[in-house]
Every structure is written in structure tokens, then in C-alpha cells.
Write a protein that holds these residues in place. Structure first.
Motif, short mmCIF file in Angstrom:
data_model
loop_
_atom_site.label_atom_id
_atom_site.label_comp_id
_atom_site.label_asym_id
_atom_site.label_seq_id
_atom_site.Cartn_x
_atom_site.Cartn_y
_atom_site.Cartn_z
N LYS A 101 0.84 -1.20 0.00
CA LYS A 101 0.00 0.00 0.00
C LYS A 101 0.88 1.25 0.00
O LYS A 101 0.59 2.21 -0.72
N ARG A 102 1.93 1.24 0.80
CA ARG A 102 2.82 2.40 0.86
C ARG A 102 3.51 2.64 -0.48
O ARG A 102 3.74 3.79 -0.88
N ILE A 103 3.85 1.58 -1.20
CA ILE A 103 4.44 1.73 -2.54
C ILE A 103 3.46 2.46 -3.45
O ILE A 103 3.83 3.40 -4.16
N VAL A 104 2.21 2.05 -3.44
CA VAL A 104 1.19 2.67 -4.29
C VAL A 104 0.94 4.12 -3.85
O VAL A 104 0.81 5.01 -4.69
N GLN A 105 0.90 4.35 -2.56
CA GLN A 105 0.72 5.72 -2.06
C GLN A 105 1.87 6.61 -2.51
O GLN A 105 1.66 7.75 -2.95
#
Length: 136
Positions: free
Chosen positions: A6-10
Motif C-alpha cells: 500500500k505504501r508503494i502505491v501511495q
């Protein structure tokens, strides 16, 4: 792993889409990336993904913003419902600047492999936005 993905996408949404950081793009998108949502016959590689934001959206919408409304991660997939907004201050796919506020609703599914975007599927309301802008 899911929270990490999720942090990668954010990070992609903020640093690549909003800020236009090529270095972040290179860090976050794998060499063999495939955009499964590209129109038939259109390029679907990593450079075409960069082109979408660098040559189409950011020059046409200012200030371009991305709001992540919902995000779900399971295994190596992250699904994000988001909103891209901005003011139509530049040419957008052949439509001259109108000064109108633009809102594009997006649902993305991204497969993360080895910490990078490997594959993308998505739906968005860009076609409806373009139709509205053409109508004046």
C-alpha cells in the motif's frame, strides 16, 4: 507485506503522479511493467505509463492532486479507489484549456513484485470528463 505494498502505491500516487518525480518512477516501476488497461494497439509498457502523467495529465491539470479514497491490499495486489483533480489549464488530449475544475474517478489494481509495479488494471472516468469539456 500488504501494508508495505500500500505504501508503494501511495508513494507512486504522490511522487510520480502529483510531483512528476522521474527518479521515483524509476524506483517504483519494474522494467517489465505491463499496463493491462491500455487501449487496443496502444503501448502498454512502463514508458507509456510515465507519458500518461508527464505529457498528458500534469501539463493539463493544475494543481493536479490525487486523493486516495479507499485502498485494499491482498497478497501482491493493491486496489485503490482514488480521485484525480485539478483545473483544466492546459490542453488535455486535444481539448484546449477551459479553466474548469476537473475530477477523474479512478479504480486501480496494481500487482507489486519485488517492491515495484509489475502490472496494472484500471478503470477511470476520463472519457466522461473529456465529453463534458468538449460540450463547453
Amino acid at each position: 507485506m500488504s501494508e508495505h505494498n500500500k505504501r508503494i502505491v501511495q508513494r507512486f500516487n504522490q511522487q510520480v503522479i502529483v510531483e512528476g518525480q522521474r527518479e521515483a518512477f524509476d524506483d517504483l516501476v519494474g522494467e517489465n511493467f505491463v499496463n493491462r488497461s491500455s487501449p487496443a494497439g496502444a503501448p502498454n509498457d512502463r514508458e507509456s505509463l510515465w507519458h500518461t502523467f508527464d505529457q498528458i495529465l500534469r501539463p493539463a491539470l493544475s494543481p493536479l492532486q490525487v486523493t486516495i479514497d479507499d485502498q485494499v491490499a491482498e497478497r501482491d495486489w493493491v486496489t485503490t479507489r482514488k480521485t484525480i483533480t485539478g483545473v483544466h489549464t492546459g490542453t488535455l488530449l486535444g481539448i484546449p484549456a477551459s479553466g474548469k475544475a476537473v475530477t477523474i474517478a479512478v479504480i486501480d489494481m496494481v500487482r507489486i513484485a519485488e517492491g515495484k509495479y509489475a502490472e496494472h488494471w484500471g478503470l477511470n472516468t476520463l472519457a466522461q470528463v473529456l465529453s463534458q469539456l468538449k460540450q463547453g
